[in-house]
Write an enzyme that holds these catalytic residues in place. Structure first.
Site, PDB file in Angstrom:
ATOM      1  N   CYS A   2       0.887  -1.357  -0.008  1.00  0.00           N
ATOM      2  CA  CYS A   2      -0.100  -0.017  -0.062  1.00  0.00           C
ATOM      3  C   CYS A   2       0.999   1.300  -0.217  1.00  0.00           C
ATOM      4  CB  CYS A   2      -0.865   0.066   1.059  1.00  0.00           C
ATOM      5  SG  CYS A   2      -2.056  -1.410   1.325  1.00  0.00           S
ATOM      6  N   ARG A  27       4.973   0.031  -6.057  1.00  0.00           N
ATOM      7  CA  ARG A  27       5.111  -0.699  -4.783  1.00  0.00           C
ATOM      8  C   ARG A  27       4.035  -1.705  -5.067  1.00  0.00           C
ATOM      9  NH1 ARG A  27       6.875   2.815  -0.451  1.00  0.00           N
ATOM     10  NH2 ARG A  27       5.727   1.397   0.848  1.00  0.00           N
ATOM     11  N   TRP A  73      -2.710  -2.878  -1.384  1.00  0.00           N
ATOM     12  CA  TRP A  73      -2.479  -4.147  -1.856  1.00  0.00           C
ATOM     13  C   TRP A  73      -3.144  -4.956  -0.685  1.00  0.00           C
ATOM     14  CZ3 TRP A  73       0.081  -8.473   0.539  1.00  0.00           C
ATOM     15  CH2 TRP A  73       0.447  -9.289  -0.207  1.00  0.00           C
ATOM     16  N   ASN A  99      -1.771   2.069   5.781  1.00  0.00           N
ATOM     17  CA  ASN A  99      -0.942   1.043   5.257  1.00  0.00           C
ATOM     18  C   ASN A  99      -0.457   0.104   6.399  1.00  0.00           C
ATOM     19  OD1 ASN A  99       1.175  -0.476   4.087  1.00  0.00           O
ATOM     20  ND2 ASN A  99       2.542   1.112   3.771  1.00  0.00           N
ATOM     21  N   GLY A 100      -0.446  -1.131   6.315  1.00  0.00           N
ATOM     22  CA  GLY A 100      -0.073  -2.067   7.547  1.00  0.00           C
ATOM     23  C   GLY A 100      -1.196  -3.075   7.690  1.00  0.00           C
ATOM     24  N   GLU A 477      18.165 -17.547  -8.247  1.00  0.00           N
ATOM     25  CA  GLU A 477      17.682 -16.041  -8.743  1.00  0.00           C
ATOM     26  C   GLU A 477      17.024 -16.034 -10.000  1.00  0.00           C
ATOM     27  OE1 GLU A 477      16.945 -13.445  -7.320  1.00  0.00           O
ATOM     28  OE2 GLU A 477      16.917 -11.914  -8.853  1.00  0.00           O
ATOM     29  N   LYS A 481      13.189 -14.676 -10.805  1.00  0.00           N
ATOM     30  CA  LYS A 481      13.051 -13.841 -11.586  1.00  0.00           C
ATOM     31  C   LYS A 481      11.845 -14.364 -12.777  1.00  0.00           C
ATOM     32  CE  LYS A 481      13.856 -11.001 -10.668  1.00  0.00           C
ATOM     33  NZ  LYS A 481      14.825 -10.767  -9.102  1.00  0.00           N
ATOM     34  N   GLU A 484       8.138 -14.856 -11.108  1.00  0.00           N
ATOM     35  CA  GLU A 484       7.417 -13.726 -10.495  1.00  0.00           C
ATOM     36  C   GLU A 484       6.876 -12.822 -11.576  1.00  0.00           C
ATOM     37  OE1 GLU A 484       9.434 -10.657  -8.229  1.00  0.00           O
ATOM     38  OE2 GLU A 484      11.377 -11.072  -9.297  1.00  0.00           O
ATOM     39  N   HIS A 500      18.224 -36.881  -6.570  1.00  0.00           N
ATOM     40  CA  HIS A 500      17.564 -37.182  -5.156  1.00  0.00           C
ATOM     41  C   HIS A 500      16.137 -37.056  -5.439  1.00  0.00           C
ATOM     42  CE1 HIS A 500      21.386 -38.311  -3.886  1.00  0.00           C
ATOM     43  NE2 HIS A 500      21.944 -37.137  -4.460  1.00  0.00           N
ATOM     44  N   LYS A 595       6.569  -4.158  -4.378  1.00  0.00           N
ATOM     45  CA  LYS A 595       7.879  -3.846  -4.442  1.00  0.00           C
ATOM     46  C   LYS A 595       8.397  -3.813  -3.286  1.00  0.00           C
ATOM     47  CE  LYS A 595      11.649  -2.628  -6.355  1.00  0.00           C
ATOM     48  NZ  LYS A 595      12.494  -3.564  -7.182  1.00  0.00           N
TER      49      LYS A 595
HETATM   50  O1  M6R Z   1      13.553  -4.434  -0.639  1.00  0.00           O
HETATM   51  P1  M6R Z   1      14.073  -5.910  -0.147  1.00  0.00           P
HETATM   52  O2  M6R Z   1      15.224  -6.028  -0.948  1.00  0.00           O
HETATM   53  O3  M6R Z   1      14.075  -6.161   1.283  1.00  0.00           O
HETATM   54  O4  M6R Z   1      12.913  -6.880  -0.876  1.00  0.00           O
HETATM   55  C1  M6R Z   1      12.880  -8.308  -0.671  1.00  0.00           C
HETATM   56  C2  M6R Z   1      12.172  -9.048  -1.622  1.00  0.00           C
HETATM   57  O5  M6R Z   1      10.885  -8.618  -1.260  1.00  0.00           O
HETATM   58  C3  M6R Z   1      12.429  -8.681  -2.979  1.00  0.00           C
HETATM   59  O6  M6R Z   1      13.817  -9.043  -3.384  1.00  0.00           O
HETATM   60  C4  M6R Z   1      11.547  -9.592  -3.981  1.00  0.00           C
HETATM   61  O7  M6R Z   1      11.908 -10.968  -3.771  1.00  0.00           O
HETATM   62  C5  M6R Z   1      11.798  -9.081  -5.515  1.00  0.00           C
HETATM   63  N1  M6R Z   1      10.322  -8.804  -6.004  1.00  0.00           N
HETATM   64  C6  M6R Z   1      12.467 -10.032  -6.405  1.00  0.00           C
HETATM   65  O8  M6R Z   1      12.649  -9.372  -7.593  1.00  0.00           O
END
Ligand code: M6R
Length: 600
Positions: A2, A27, A73, A99-100, A477, A481, A484, A500, A595
């Protein structure tokens, strides 16, 4: 997650709010709304969906000198117009954005609000109804606001309008980010400075459990007990032009392309006039004193932490544990005698990481935050900060922050080795300069990578990334990527683990992307590829110059073996980008994701 924008001043409030909300879109959100106040009262507009739809819906003739806006959100209640913020009390007197997560909202409802009928499913509505209820008792908005904030448990950033008061925005926060922006004849409130950079670069921090009364000409910060707190403003060092997309179709592609510049920024900022590493003396002492380092992070930052572990252990000879933040709080491992906690976070606002920071500070342990946002909560509350110098990262999928985190961790590792008198044959600034050039080559090879994305990902529903040693970290990673932003189910595996269990998932045509940049496991990872190919996989090998074989699909330039994640991740980022693009996904704003994950 949010986002909040608030404004009180002279100008066209609705434009400031809508522009601010557009800047907070990155965000992540699913609905949005604004409320403005003028002589005729509150005007409220909410939509499910994007700010563009909100902009269309807002009455263009409205003139107002104060208002609040919100991107939601969903946590409590589905994304809908009814659940979107701002929320109003039943009497219509109070309008609020939040927000929260209010953890005790059910208890508050039961204890104070049994006679109130609620319209939404949100925890937020309880807050605004409670303020109204307590106003009836105190006949004073500040008192009602203060008492409500005292009763709330959980995380919140709140902006409130009292329809009878055209001079004050009421603001408070706990655990969720919120700033006050200072202007000439106007003031602002925002979840982050990016929302209001067009209006001001002067900001005032708000600390947890403070109340802030924001007038157009002054701002008063109070404790929950009512004492006034003096606080100096600071200048936000973000260039507003950095937050623009320019000629790029997506922020993600722009941010992938910025990685060579980021490497050079890091080199510049961590180097003194004698071309030696430059780090604060107190960070050096903290690293030297530590008998074990605990890296705490989430998502992509956690993956960078895995690479950091290898760098710090191999170069600085200190044992390192890497923990997922959301697990650490509830399943804390046995700690060493002199631990140093290193928080890695692009945003510096991740609630899971912050929960660990609060806990370890209570235990009396030192903390260092590595972040892209120096004034962020994790930076302010840790003892030390290392800045990533990556510039604002807007796309939800983290790219340049990941490589910046690894580069800064490499610098930290070598600097610590120097402080400990360990002789190394590794100059990180020189090696990072080589990496920057290699990155430039890779970002110039988009067409080749786009073709691979078409060949492997156009119709598949799943994909596997495999690697050994340092390549395993990157495969995790790479999978994150891809999944997501393209919604292809993707997993990263250690090459040796396939037999395994995971190999049972390989079917005719299953895409398997193998990374082969590590000399000592080059033979073994290629054997793993043969095993999956023998079972029908559509395999691709991405190797490094010097280790390549004729039928490898893509070869990255040669860099120091410790830094290969910095280059091998770039084709992975581009593969994910093109896979998402060709599947018609919203690359920069993937579904369900935020974000900045500011709730636990
Ligand atoms: O702001 P941060 O680096 O603490 O965020 C951590 C994760 O939320 C962030 O890296 C998330 O996994 C990304 N969407 C990955 O692309």
């Amino acid at each position: 997650m949010c986002g909040i924008v608030g404004y009180i001043g002279q100008n066209d409030t609705k434009e400031v709010l809508l522009n601010g909300l557009e800047k907070l879109e990155y965000r992540g959100y699913d609905s949005a709304g604004i409320a403005t106040l003028n002589e005729e009262g509150i005007s409220l507009t909410k939509v499910k969906g994007r700010i563009a739809a909100l902009r269309e819906r807002v009455d263009s003739s409205i003139q107002a000198t104060m208002g609040i806006g919100h991107t939601r959100w969903a946590t409590h209640g589905v994304p809908s117009i009814t659940n979107a913020h701002p929320h109003q009390s039943a009497s219509g007197r109070f309008t609020l954005v939040h927000n929260g997560v209010i953890e005790n909202y059910k208890d508050l409802k039961k204890e104070y609000l049994q006679d109130v009928s609620f319209v939404s499913d949100t925890d937020t509505e309880v807050v605004v109804q409670l303020i109204d209820k307590l106003y009836q008792k105190h006949q004073d908005t500040v008192e009602a606001f203060r008492e409500t904030m005292r009763l709330l448990k959980g995380s919140y950033a709140i902006g409130l309008i009292d329809v009878e008061d055209h001079e004050t925005l009421y603001v408070s926060k706990n655990k969720s980010p919120l700033l006050v922006g200072l202007g000439d004849g106007f003031n602002l409130v925002a979840s982050d400075a990016m929302a209001t950079l067009k209006e001001t670069d002067q900001y005032l921090e708000i600390f947890d459990k403070e109340i802030v009364l924001v007038n157009r000409n002054f701002v008063e910060v109070q404790t929950l007990e009512g004492s006034v707190v003096e606080r100096k403003a600071y200048t936000a060092e973000i260039d507003a032009s950095d937050t623009e997309k320019g000629t790029y179709a997506h922020y993600m592609l722009k941010e992938i392309d910025e990685q060579p510049i980021v490497m050079r920024n890091i080199i510049k900022n961590y180097q003194n006039e004698n071309n030696e590493l430059k780090l604060d003396a107190d960070i050096r002492s903290a690293m030297k004193a530590a008998d074990r380092i605990y890296i705490i992070a989430a998502g992509t930052s956690y993956h960078a932490g895995l690479v950091g572990k290898e760098l710090i252990e191999k170069l600085a000879n200190i044992p390192v544990e890497v923990h997922v933040a959301s697990e650490f709080s509830y399943n804390t491992p046995l700690l060493s005698e002199k631990p140093l906690f290193v928080f890695i976070s692009q945003s510096g606002e991740t609630a899971d990481s912050r929960a660990v920071l609060v806990k370890i500070k209570e235990m009396g342990h030192p903390a260092l935050t590595i972040t892209n946002v120096p004034g962020s909560t994790l930076s302010r509350e840790a003892d030390h900060t290392l800045h990533l110098y990556a510039g604002p990262e807007i796309a939800v999928a983290s790219t340049k922050a990941y490589t910046a985190q690894i580069a800064v961790l490499a610098i930290l590792a070598v600097d610590t080795a120097n402080v400990k008198g360990i002789q190394l044959d590794f100059d990180p600034l020189q090696e990072l300069a080589i990496v920057a050039t290699a990155m430039e080559t890779l970002t110039g090879q988009k067409e080749e990578i786009e073709q691979l994305a078409r060949d492997y990902f156009e119709t598949t529903r799943n994909a596997f990334f495999i690697g050994r040693s340092g390549d395993y970290n990157v495969s995790l990673e790479a999978a994150l990527k891809l999944k997501e932003i393209s919604y292809i189910q993707a997993e990263g595996f250690a090459g040796g683990e396939l037999k395994h269990g995971t190999i049972a998932l390989i079917e005719e045509g299953t895409p398997v992307i193998a990374l082969a940049t590590q000399e000592n496991v080059n033979y073994s990872i290629r054997s793993n590829v043969q095993e999956v190919v023998a079972r029908g996989a559509n395999a691709m090998i991405i190797s490094m110059k010097g280790l390549e074989e004729d039928d490898d699909s893509f070869v990255v330039p040669h860099v120091n073996e410790l830094l290969t994640p910095l280059v091998s991740v770039i084709p992975m980022q581009l593969l994910a980008y093109y896979a998402a693009l060709h599947r018609g996904c919203d690359v920069d704003k993937p579904r369900n994701l935020a974000k900045s994950v500011t709730v636990e």
